[in-house]
Structures are given as structure tokens and as C-alpha cells.
Design an enzyme around this catalytic site. Structure first.
Site, mmCIF file in Angstrom:
data_model
loop_
_atom_site.group_PDB
_atom_site.id
_atom_site.type_symbol
_atom_site.label_atom_id
_atom_site.label_comp_id
_atom_site.label_asym_id
_atom_site.label_seq_id
_atom_site.Cartn_x
_atom_site.Cartn_y
_atom_site.Cartn_z
ATOM 1 C CB SER A 198 -7.784 -3.514 2.991
ATOM 2 O OG SER A 198 -7.475 -2.309 3.645
ATOM 3 C CD GLU B 239 -13.313 -4.723 -1.177
ATOM 4 O OE1 GLU B 239 -12.154 -5.149 -1.383
ATOM 5 O OE2 GLU B 239 -14.233 -5.459 -0.780
ATOM 6 C CG ASN B 240 -7.932 -1.936 -5.105
ATOM 7 O OD1 ASN B 240 -7.009 -2.725 -4.904
ATOM 8 N ND2 ASN B 240 -8.211 -0.940 -4.267
ATOM 9 C CD1 TRP B 241 -13.052 -5.593 -9.048
ATOM 10 C CD2 TRP B 241 -12.328 -4.753 -10.981
ATOM 11 N NE1 TRP B 241 -12.397 -6.602 -9.720
ATOM 12 C CE2 TRP B 241 -11.954 -6.117 -10.909
ATOM 13 C CE3 TRP B 241 -11.977 -4.009 -12.121
ATOM 14 C CZ2 TRP B 241 -11.238 -6.752 -11.927
ATOM 15 C CZ3 TRP B 241 -11.270 -4.659 -13.142
ATOM 16 C CH2 TRP B 241 -10.909 -6.000 -13.043
ATOM 17 N NE ARG C 49 -2.792 -1.448 4.542
ATOM 18 C CZ ARG C 49 -4.043 -1.481 4.139
ATOM 19 N NH1 ARG C 49 -4.853 -2.372 4.621
ATOM 20 N NH2 ARG C 49 -4.495 -0.625 3.235
ATOM 21 N NE ARG D 231 -7.659 1.025 5.389
ATOM 22 C CZ ARG D 231 -7.476 2.337 5.596
ATOM 23 N NH1 ARG D 231 -7.698 2.867 6.779
ATOM 24 N NH2 ARG D 231 -7.043 3.115 4.619
ATOM 25 C CD GLU E 277 3.400 -12.982 15.717
ATOM 26 O OE1 GLU E 277 3.513 -11.800 16.082
ATOM 27 O OE2 GLU E 277 2.909 -13.869 16.438
ATOM 28 N N GLY F 260 -0.137 5.514 -4.298
ATOM 29 C CA GLY F 260 -0.778 6.792 -4.635
ATOM 30 C C GLY F 260 -0.161 7.934 -3.842
ATOM 31 C CG ASP G 295 -2.091 0.949 1.094
ATOM 32 O OD1 ASP G 295 -2.361 1.409 -0.034
ATOM 33 O OD2 ASP G 295 -2.736 1.241 2.123
ATOM 34 N N GLY G 296 0.325 2.344 -0.562
ATOM 35 C CA GLY G 296 0.989 3.646 -0.495
ATOM 36 C C GLY G 296 1.524 4.157 -1.817
HETATM 37 C C1 IPE Z 1 -5.452 -2.699 -0.128
HETATM 38 O O1 IPE Z 1 -5.098 -1.393 -0.326
HETATM 39 C C2 IPE Z 1 -5.490 -3.408 -1.453
HETATM 40 C C3 IPE Z 1 -4.196 -3.620 -2.074
HETATM 41 C C4 IPE Z 1 -3.051 -3.342 -1.548
HETATM 42 C C5 IPE Z 1 -4.243 -4.223 -3.373
HETATM 43 P P1 IPE Z 1 -6.211 -0.238 -0.482
HETATM 44 O O2 IPE Z 1 -5.478 1.027 -0.612
HETATM 45 O O3 IPE Z 1 -7.135 -0.599 -1.579
HETATM 46 O O4 IPE Z 1 -7.000 -0.374 0.890
HETATM 47 P P2 IPE Z 1 -7.747 0.728 1.729
HETATM 48 O O5 IPE Z 1 -8.683 1.433 0.791
HETATM 49 O O6 IPE Z 1 -6.701 1.639 2.265
HETATM 50 O O7 IPE Z 1 -8.435 -0.025 2.805
HETATM 51 C C1 IPE Z 2 -1.572 0.255 -3.361
HETATM 52 O O1 IPE Z 2 -1.374 1.615 -3.389
HETATM 53 C C2 IPE Z 2 -1.814 -0.323 -4.724
HETATM 54 C C3 IPE Z 2 -3.194 -0.760 -4.962
HETATM 55 C C4 IPE Z 2 -4.157 -0.773 -4.084
HETATM 56 C C5 IPE Z 2 -3.513 -1.207 -6.312
HETATM 57 P P1 IPE Z 2 -2.581 2.641 -3.363
HETATM 58 O O2 IPE Z 2 -2.955 2.960 -4.768
HETATM 59 O O3 IPE Z 2 -3.681 2.150 -2.511
HETATM 60 O O4 IPE Z 2 -1.883 3.899 -2.696
HETATM 61 P P2 IPE Z 2 -2.508 4.911 -1.654
HETATM 62 O O5 IPE Z 2 -3.075 4.102 -0.531
HETATM 63 O O6 IPE Z 2 -3.551 5.678 -2.379
HETATM 64 O O7 IPE Z 2 -1.356 5.745 -1.234
HETATM 65 MG MG MG Z 3 -4.100 2.385 -0.563
#
Ligand code: IPE
Ligand code: IPE
Ligand code: MG
Length: 247
Positions: free
Chosen positions: A200, A71-73, A192, A198, A211, A27, A24-25
């Protein structure tokens, strides 16, 4: 080299068999640089390559990466399609690496929802790495833990209705066998990145006793040094499974 010596500091007997990562992260990494989110995903793909390499070198048997959730859809179409393009590129560029390094490739999730071009690439990669018996790299794609559990419940209900098993035959083992991960041990370690506490919708059943390690590092900034530090931290943990401690 520093990282190599750090790998040798790990105790092979205490290595997790299965490591799962919520990457994650991406974006936020891009936003900090006033760049498009897609740039973050591109940089994140390099981190994936590093983590796969280090996992294999340390002797981890199963590495499962959360790459795209159900949910990413709901993200903007342009971001979803950029992620799919990136995924295709990743699979094409990593196939020879996986074959050379005895890595078996697998996918968990509702793959039927993925574009045809991605499905073709996935099938090719699975097929061409199917005889490898080194590390298994699993990508969670269009994955949701609740859907996975619901599918298992439906399949078991079907088996009861058709008389193949009785209700008492539904136990933790038979349930696990109906999950996407039936052929894998549960992850001992869940990492994570980006500081969110969380899960997710990731591996809800399988992480019952994992762990958990949350780092503030954004996925594109995640390094091999930090990964090895996390593995060392894991080796220092006392896993009690509800029993009393050893000390
Ligand atoms: C979880 O990250 C899904 C993936 C890493 C693929 P998200 O960025 O989608 O989760 P939330 O929205 O922070 O819970
Ligand atoms: C994780 O990074 C990649 C995917 C969920 C596909 P994010 O795109 O969720 O990045 P943030 O959480 O917005 O920083
Ligand atoms: Mg994210």
C-alpha cells in the site's frame, strides 16, 4: 511478568535496528463490533502506545508507523477529520512520555497537506524531543512512497541542471539521501496487521530487502506478546541478500 521474560529471550545482537509497521484493520475491528470505524481508530491508538513502549524496552532504535497514507485522503471527510483529531490527542498525550523515555519524534510525508492544528502539534513534539537520542519514533502521515521517490528524482534532476552534480553522481546513496528517511537505516522488518499481503505505497524504496511479516490480527487486537513473537521469528530468519545461504 510473562512479557518481560519474553523480552529477555530476545537476542539483542539480532534485534532489528528499524521496524516499520503498516497498522491496518481498525475499521474491520469496529465493524465486527457493529461500531463506528472511528472507534477502531481510537482503540488502535492504544496499540500504538503499547508498540512504542515495547520497542523502546527491547532496544529497537527506529520505529516507523504508517498512520495515514496519501490515498487515505479519499476517505469520507468525517473519518479523515476524526483521524486528525485523534492524532492531535495522541501527540498531546504522549509528549511527556516521549520526553521521559528519551524518544525522538519525527514525521515523514506531505505534512503540508495536514490541518494547521496537527502541524502545530507535530512541530511542537519534534522541537521538544529533538535532543533525545534514544529510540526514534516516526509517524508516516499523508505519506506515499511513490511521491517520496518522485520528489527525490525531481531534487536530483534540479541538482544536475544547476551543475551541482553530474548524472553519473546519481547512485543509490545519493538517491537515499533525498528521501524523507535520509537519516535512517532501511527497515529490516516490516509488519502488516489484518492479513493483507500488500505494501500500500509504504516505504517502497526502503523495503527492498526487509523481512516481511503479515499477521491476521487486526491492529486494535495486536498484543505485546504477538509483537515479541514476531521479533523472535525475525531472529530466526536467514537474510541472504541475493547470496547463497550459510548452510
Ligand atoms: C494502509 O492501509 C495505510 C495505513 C495503514 C495508514 P489502508 O487500509 O489504507 O490500505 P489498503 O487500502 O488496504 O491498501
Ligand atoms: C488502518 O485501519 C488505519 C488507517 C488506514 C488510517 P483501516 O481504517 O484501514 O481499517 P480497515 O482496513 O478498514 O479494517
Ligand atoms: Mg485498511
Amino acid at each position: 511478568m510473562k512479557s518481560d521474560s519474553e523480552i529477555t529471550q530476545l537476542d539483542p545482537a539480532l534485534l532489528p535496528t528499524h521496524v516499520a509497521i503498516i497498522m491496518d484493520g481498525n475499521g474491520r475491528w469496529a465493524k465486527k463490533r457493529l461500531q463506528n470505524r472511528v472507534k477502531g481508530h481510537e482503540k488502535g491508538a492504544d496499540t500504538v502506545r503499547m508498540v512504542v513502549r515495547i520497542s523502546r524496552e527491547t532496544g529497537i532504535r527506529f520505529l516507523t508507523l504508517y498512520a495515514f497514507s496519501t490515498e487515505n485522503w479519499q476517505r469520507p471527510k468525517t473519518e479523515v477529520s476524526a483521524l486528525m483529531t485523534l492524532l492531535n490527542r495522541f501527540l498531546r498525550s504522549e509528549l511527556s512520555e516521549m520526553r521521559q523515555n528519551n524518544i525522538r519524534f519525527a514525521v515523514i510525508g506531505e505534512t503540508g497537506r495536514l490541518p494547521d492544528s496537527v502541524r502545530i502539534e507535530i512541530d511542537r513534539t519534534i522541537h521538544q524531543t529533538r535532543d533525545n537520542d534514544g529510540m526514534q519514533l516516526t509517524l508516516a502521515l499523508s505519506y506515499g512512497g511513490r511521491t517520496e521517490i518522485l520528489n527525490a528524482a525531481r531534487a536530483l534532476a534540479d541538482s544536475v541542471l544547476s551543475g551541482k552534480i553530474d548524472v553519473a553522481g546519481i547512485d543509490e546513496q545519493s538517491f537515499s539521501e533525498h528521501l524523507y528517511t535520509s537519516a535512517m537505516p532501511d527497515p529490516e522488518l516490516l509488519i502488516r496487521t489484518s492479513g493483507e499481503f500488500r505494501v500500500s505505497n509504504f516505504l517502497l524504496w526502503q523495503i527492498a530487502y526487509s523481512e516481511i511479516y503479515v499477521t491476521n490480527t487486526l491492529w486494535p487486537d495486536f498484543t505485546k506478546e504477538e509483537f515479541i513473537e514476531i521479533l523472535k521469528d525475525f531472529q530466526g530468519r536467514e537474510r541472504r541478500f541475493g547470496r547463497v545461504g550459510t548452510e
